[in-house]
Design a protein around this motif. Structure first.
Motif, PDB file in Angstrom:
ATOM      1  N   LYS A 153      39.828  39.192  40.638  1.00 30.32           N
ATOM      2  CA  LYS A 153      39.188  38.486  39.520  1.00 30.32           C
ATOM      3  C   LYS A 153      37.686  38.332  39.746  1.00 30.32           C
ATOM      4  O   LYS A 153      36.895  38.428  38.830  1.00 30.32           O
ATOM      5  N   ASN A 154      37.320  38.063  40.996  1.00 31.52           N
ATOM      6  CA  ASN A 154      35.916  37.787  41.292  1.00 31.52           C
ATOM      7  C   ASN A 154      35.060  39.038  41.457  1.00 31.52           C
ATOM      8  O   ASN A 154      33.854  38.944  41.564  1.00 31.52           O
ATOM      9  N   THR A 173      32.930  42.213  40.869  1.00 35.37           N
ATOM     10  CA  THR A 173      32.160  42.994  39.896  1.00 35.37           C
ATOM     11  C   THR A 173      31.218  43.906  40.658  1.00 35.37           C
ATOM     12  O   THR A 173      30.865  43.625  41.804  1.00 35.37           O
ATOM     13  N   LYS A 214      28.145  47.424  39.964  1.00 35.19           N
ATOM     14  CA  LYS A 214      27.410  48.225  38.992  1.00 35.19           C
ATOM     15  C   LYS A 214      27.394  49.684  39.422  1.00 35.19           C
ATOM     16  O   LYS A 214      27.514  49.975  40.617  1.00 35.19           O
ATOM     17  N   THR A 227      32.521  50.917  35.927  1.00 30.70           N
ATOM     18  CA  THR A 227      32.633  49.466  36.048  1.00 30.70           C
ATOM     19  C   THR A 227      33.672  48.872  35.103  1.00 30.70           C
ATOM     20  O   THR A 227      34.161  47.779  35.344  1.00 30.70           O
ATOM     21  N   ARG A 260      38.912  47.784  35.167  1.00 33.46           N
ATOM     22  CA  ARG A 260      38.893  46.437  35.716  1.00 33.46           C
ATOM     23  C   ARG A 260      39.861  46.213  36.888  1.00 33.46           C
ATOM     24  O   ARG A 260      39.626  45.378  37.744  1.00 33.46           O
TER      25      ARG A 260
END
Lengths: 339, 280
Positions: free
Chosen positions: B37-38, B40, B42, B65, B68
């Protein structure tokens, strides 16, 4: 004369004092070891009691290993069918680092910039924070290899230490600078050291300095100069200079069994930058240039301080008799910083 | 200890694909939902991956990106760490630290003509970017891909690449292999990349180019593009260097006063020209 109190501990009481201190807090102190094969002796900072205490010669190894051990476990894996867990442990408890010279102390502080920028390396800083530092100030150079005065190190600086000590006739004068130094003073009291005045110290004999600070951009400009190829035959890439250096911090990370370890590495070696696809530094002069430029050009450009504190260890350790001071002079002349 | 910056997160292999005889792609998901969930990143960022016990290696994240639930990495088998990867099966564990480094400034590419040039496994860091441009196709001008490999067998992501090749409405794709690397039924070009650029003469007007491949290829492409009128500050690449920490500490990737892992891996040719050397 200052009103602050200092203590005089005579040479014959020194070992007893360190022993008493060691009972309260583990003491790391420069010690001399006879090699098993009888080829000589070497000195380094180790926990008290392993060798013969020797505070007056330059240790072969710097204090680097106290904060960045030569080899250290950074985490371990425990594996079962379901999952792999990663476990890491914090470095050890409080200790005293006794009788370190200002070149080494300054080196540690300059490395704080590297280990602290952006990501903070807690292995480094946990050790920094749990170490009480007693600086043995140099009112004269240890020998002709000292050149801390070339690179902006004050050999008699006292401000940032916890305690300061100075060689006096027949012993040492020790005084407290910070609260953390109280533990040292308590023990001095207990072993019956005499109270004396804090001495006025003036450094003598640090002469003929070539000012290196401020020349980092000029050095950067001579990166492609032919002079590096002239210097090349001296360096054989053995890496001993990086090993004894208090500011050489480059490291390798590898897995050994179920442990992940990091250990010292050296930029003068071929493998340092080699990948299967590419070797950006195939020649020895390029690797020697990396070491010199990293210290005197890149590090000051990046962090604002020279990445060398003039301890002189690389000069005494080099099997090829490379004297970094001679090379600095040649490079600075080439860069037209000095005539 | 407050935080161990070398502490990785655990991931699980959920798919393994053979790309070439020595290259595999791994699809990985986080073991812990919280991590997933945390997480991310680029396009263009990298991580430190390892099979526990076999050492860490640096791989770029080779997926876009907007995927998910998982990421992909593409690994060429060379030595110890990558060998361990090639022995992995679905369900096995790997560790991951990251994402590290900077990224392609894709938002700055909006409205511009984008050209992507990849060589061999150098397409991996560009893959996320390509997917992103295709997904947001209308936001960009012309889109052109040149992908080259030593031989047909060495083309990575074959299915995807052939897909791009056939979608003329989305992108103008050129595939090439080095002379001698073609097969009898090869329909692409037989050439190195710089001559292809010479022939295509892409317009520097409103254009950006992203190149990744072997160092020599990047350098020659950059030189050719400058010759064709491109300004060095619109030419992007992502540099590979030996790295151990990815955090600007270990000193491996230091070139001049730059740390590739912190200040890069994405650089413009203009930035690289300011390095003292040792890039190629």
């Amino acid at each position: 004369m200052s009103n602050k109190k200092a203590y005089f501990i005579s040479d014959d009481k020194l070992n007893g004092f360190i022993e008493s201190l060691n009972e309260k807090v583990p003491v790391y102190v420069p010690q001399r070891f006879d090699r098993a094969d009888g080829t000589g002796i070497y000195t380094e900072y180790r926990p008290y009691g392993e060798g013969e205490v020797d505070l007056e010669s330059r240790t072969l190894l710097s204090v680097k290993s106290i904060f960045l051990p030569q080899c250290e476990v950074i985490l371990g894996f425990t594996t079962n069918e379901e999952r792999v867990d990663v476990v890491s442990e914090a470095p050890s408890d409080e200790r005293v680092l006794f009788s370190i010279r200002n070149c080494d102390f300054e080196a540690v502080r300059r490395l704080d910039l590297l280990f602290g920028w952006d990501y903070r390396d807690e292995f480094w800083f946990a050790r920094r924070e749990n170490t009480i530092i007693v600086v043995n100030i140099c009112d004269s150079p240890l020998d002709d290899k000292c050149f801390c005065h070339w690179v902006g190190v004050d050999p008699v600086a006292t401000e940032l230490a916890d305690c300061v000590m100075l060689r006096a006739e027949g012993g040492y004068i020790i005084w407290r600078i910070s609260e953390r130094g109280d533990v040292i003073i308590d023990v001095l009291d207990k072993v019956g050291a005499d109270e004396v005045d804090v001495p006025e110290v003036e450094a003598k004999g640090f002469d003929n300095a070539i000012e290196v600070d401020g020349s980092h951009n000029a050095l950067f400009e001579i990166f492609t100069d032919e002079i590096w190829k002239v210097l090349e035959p001296s360096c054989i890439g053995c890496g001993i200079c990086t090993f004894v250096c208090p500011t050489c911090h480059c490291f390798e990370i590898q897995d050994e069994g179920s442990k992940r370890v990091r250990f010292w590495d050296y930029c003068t070696g071929y493998e340092f930058t080699r990948t299967e696809a590419h070797q950006p530094r195939p020649r020895q002069y390029q690797r020697y240039r990396q070491r010199v430029m990293h210290k005197y050009s890149y590090y000051p450009r990046r962090f604002g301080v020279v990445g060398c504190t003039g301890c002189g260890r690389c000069i005494s350790a080099c099997p090829q008799n490379v004297d970094i001071r001679e090379d600095i002079v040649r490079l600075l002349k080439r860069a037209k910083v000095i005539k | 200890m407050v935080e161990n910056i070398y502490q990785p997160k655990m991931m699980r292999v959920i798919e393994v694909r053979d790309e070439t005889p020595t290259i595999k792609t791994f699809r990985l998901e986080f073991v812990d939902d919280e991590d997933r969930k945390n997480f991310t990143f680029k396009e263009g960022q990298f991580g430190e991956f390892s099979v526990p016990g076999s050492g860490e290696a640096t791989f770029c994240i080779a997926s876009p990106t907007f995927w998910r639930d998982y990421i992909e990495i593409t690994v060429k088998e060379v030595r110890r760490a990558t060998h361990a990867f090639h022995l992995l099966d679905v369900g096995d564990f790997v560790t991951f630290r990251g994402p590290y480094g900077n990224w392609f400034p894709v938002d700055d590419f909006y409205g511009k003509n984008v050209m992507v040039i990849g060589g061999g496994i150098g397409i991996a860091p560009l893959r996320g970017l390509i997917h992103r441009v295709i997904k947001e196709r209308k936001k960009f001008g012309d889109f052109c891909i040149i992908y080259a490999a030593r031989c047909v067998e060495e083309l990575v992501y074959k299915e995807e690449v052939y897909g791009w090749w056939e979608s003329d409405d989305i992108c103008n794709t050129t595939l090439c292999v080095d002379p001698g690397g073609e097969t009898p039924d090869w329909r692409g070009k037989v050439s190195f990349v710089p001559p292809v650029l010479e022939q295509m003469k892409p317009s520097p007007k409103n254009g950006v180019v992203v190149v990744c491949g072997p160092p020599i290829m990047i350098r020659l492409c950059m030189e050719k593009l400058v010759e064709l009128g491109f300004s060095p500050d619109v030419l992007y690449t992502t540099l590979e260097a030996k790295m151990k920490c990815g955090l600007g500490k270990c000193g491996r990737c230091n070139i001049g006063d730059v740390y590739i892992c912190k200040d890069g891996p994405v650089f413009t040719y203009a930035q690289i020209e300011g390095f003292p050397g040792e890039v190629w």
